[in-house]
Design an enzyme around this catalytic site. Structure first.
Site, PDB file in Angstrom:
ATOM      1  N   ARG A 141       0.838  -1.204   0.000  1.00 26.72           N
ATOM      2  CA  ARG A 141       0.000   0.000   0.000  1.00 26.72           C
ATOM      3  C   ARG A 141       0.869   1.248   0.000  1.00 26.72           C
ATOM      4  O   ARG A 141       0.570   2.239  -0.670  1.00 26.72           O
ATOM      5  CB  ARG A 141      -0.946   0.010   1.211  1.00 26.72           C
TER       6      ARG A 141
ATOM      7  N   TYR B 279     -17.254  15.672 -16.008  1.00 29.48           N
ATOM      8  CA  TYR B 279     -17.644  14.268 -15.868  1.00 29.48           C
ATOM      9  C   TYR B 279     -18.677  14.120 -14.747  1.00 29.48           C
ATOM     10  O   TYR B 279     -18.535  14.698 -13.665  1.00 29.48           O
ATOM     11  CB  TYR B 279     -16.393  13.434 -15.573  1.00 29.48           C
TER      12      TYR B 279
ATOM     13  N   ASP C 216      -8.081  17.999 -15.302  1.00 31.08           N
ATOM     14  CA  ASP C 216      -8.391  16.630 -15.674  1.00 31.08           C
ATOM     15  C   ASP C 216      -8.058  16.486 -17.155  1.00 31.08           C
ATOM     16  O   ASP C 216      -8.740  17.051 -18.018  1.00 31.08           O
ATOM     17  CB  ASP C 216      -9.875  16.341 -15.410  1.00 31.08           C
TER      18      ASP C 216
ATOM     19  N   LYS D 280      -9.034   5.176 -19.174  1.00 30.77           N
ATOM     20  CA  LYS D 280      -9.350   5.584 -20.541  1.00 30.77           C
ATOM     21  C   LYS D 280      -8.116   5.478 -21.448  1.00 30.77           C
ATOM     22  O   LYS D 280      -7.573   4.400 -21.605  1.00 30.77           O
ATOM     23  CB  LYS D 280      -9.945   6.988 -20.523  1.00 30.77           C
TER      24      LYS D 280
END
Length: 372
Positions: free
Chosen positions: A28, A80, A153, A178
């Site tokens: 992590r 978005y 973004d 994406k």
């Protein structure tokens, strides 16, 4: 040395002596495969640092944790749907105050900045209306007004076509699901920065919150980056051909594609980008029924959410990706019942256009068109 970076699936790492490790202690906190991806993306973004997260929204959430209750956020109004939902329904519960404005207008942005404004969130081109924001002008305005973090973004463009950090942004983020990964088989987010202070805070939050991707997903995304330039060039080529076809079709009311001279921010796109992706939105003539018939009759395009993969996808924003945006806001933004969003893939462009043509013919059987 392996030519292909190996996948390190280990969750923990041996220490030489208590508290002394060889760079990794727990996956992590840090993992060799994740570090490899982060270094690669930092290089692509022209950044000193990059951090990978479990999804694009996990990235958004972690960035939001840089703020405290009472802090203000300015967010692009056409954004978005998941970003809108997070700031409106989740961030507000944590005491964050978000206003949604048209950031393509510097006047609107200037007037929206308040004493408590700590974050400006820009998405360009926007999803789904394909509006383009002047990153450099916004960054100059924002940074003159105090200690405000500006995030861009860059999901729709990728670093191949647009580099927000070089234009003044503090953080460049992606839904790596994406174009960055490009194969529709990974859910992931990324954030890059050149600021040491932001990196230290985000690195702490990455570990403290723990919204990190798996080593295997990092391997897949890193593999996807190897063909990013090839894919993006073909997405642009196919996307432009599709946009030109749609713009000339009598069954289409309007095409929204920054690579077309008819786009209102075409000159700006040419200034701050080296090309555009395969993302296109268009308004089909008629009503919701015409839009549904068109979408239901596509054969190469798959009716599905998401974007940026090798395959062509089509969706209905008002019903699918932006259903969580309040109806009145959708109407104000132009997200109507006849708006359709395309993610143009890498298939043969003649096959793509033929598919669109035959689906439009079913949706509008009485409209006579020229042979394609």
């Amino acid at each position: 040395m392996a030519v292909v970076p190996p996948i390190s699936l280990s969750t923990t790492f041996k220490q030489v002596t208590p508290g002394k490790h060889a760079g990794f202690e727990y996956s992590r906190s840090g993992n060799p495969t994740r570090n490899c991806l982060e270094k690669a993306v930092a290089a692509l973004d022209g950044a000193k640092y990059c951090m990978a997260f479990a999804s694009g929204l996990a990235t958004t959430m972690t960035i939001a944790h840089l703020l405290k209750s009472g802090d203000g956020i300015i967010c692009m109004n056409d954004v978005y749907g998941g970003t809108n939902r997070y700031f409106r329904s989740v961030g507000s519960e944590m005491g964050l105050q978000t206003c949604f404005i048209d950031c393509t207008s510097l006047k609107c942005l200037r007037e929206a900045i308040k004493p408590n404004t700590k974050l400006v969130w820009i998405e360009t081109p926007t999803n789904p209306m394909m509006n383009v924001t002047d990153i450099k002008a916004c960054a100059e305005l924002v940074h003159k007004r105090g200690d405000i973090i500006m995030v861009v973004d860059n999901t729709f463009m990728s670093p191949y076509f647009q580099r927000p950090l070089a234009l003044g942004a503090d953080i460049c983020m992606y839904s790596a699901t994406k174009y960055m990964n490009g194969h529709s088989d990974v859910v992931m987010g990324l954030a890059s920065t050149n600021r040491d202070d932001l990196y230290q805070k985000l690195k702490f939050l990455q570990n403290a919150i723990g919204a990190v991707p798996s080593p295997f997903d990092c391997f897949l995304c890193n593999r996807g980056l190897k063909t990013l330039s090839l894919r993006m060039r073909q997405h642009f080529k196919n996307g432009l051909a599709v946009a030109q076809f749609l713009e000339a079709d009598p069954r289409v009311e309007k095409v929204l594609f920054p690579g077309l001279p008819s786009h209102p921010q075409y000159k700006l796109t040419k200034q701050q980008c080296t090309g555009t992706s395969g993302m296109i939105s268009f308004l089909i003539k008629g009503n919701l029924e015409n839009a549904k018939i068109f979408l239901e009759n596509l054969k190469i395009f798959c009716l599905a959410e998401s974007l940026g993969g090798y395959e062509s996808l089509a969706e209905h924003p008002a019903i699918m990706t932006h259903a969580s945006v309040p109806v009145e806001e959708r109407k104000a933004l132009g997200i109507s019942d006849t708006l359709i969003r395309l993610s143009v893939g890498l298939e043969d462009v003649e096959d793509i256009i033929e598919d669109l043509h035959q689906a439009l013919k079913v949706a509008h059987p009485n409209v006579v068109t020229s042979p394609i």
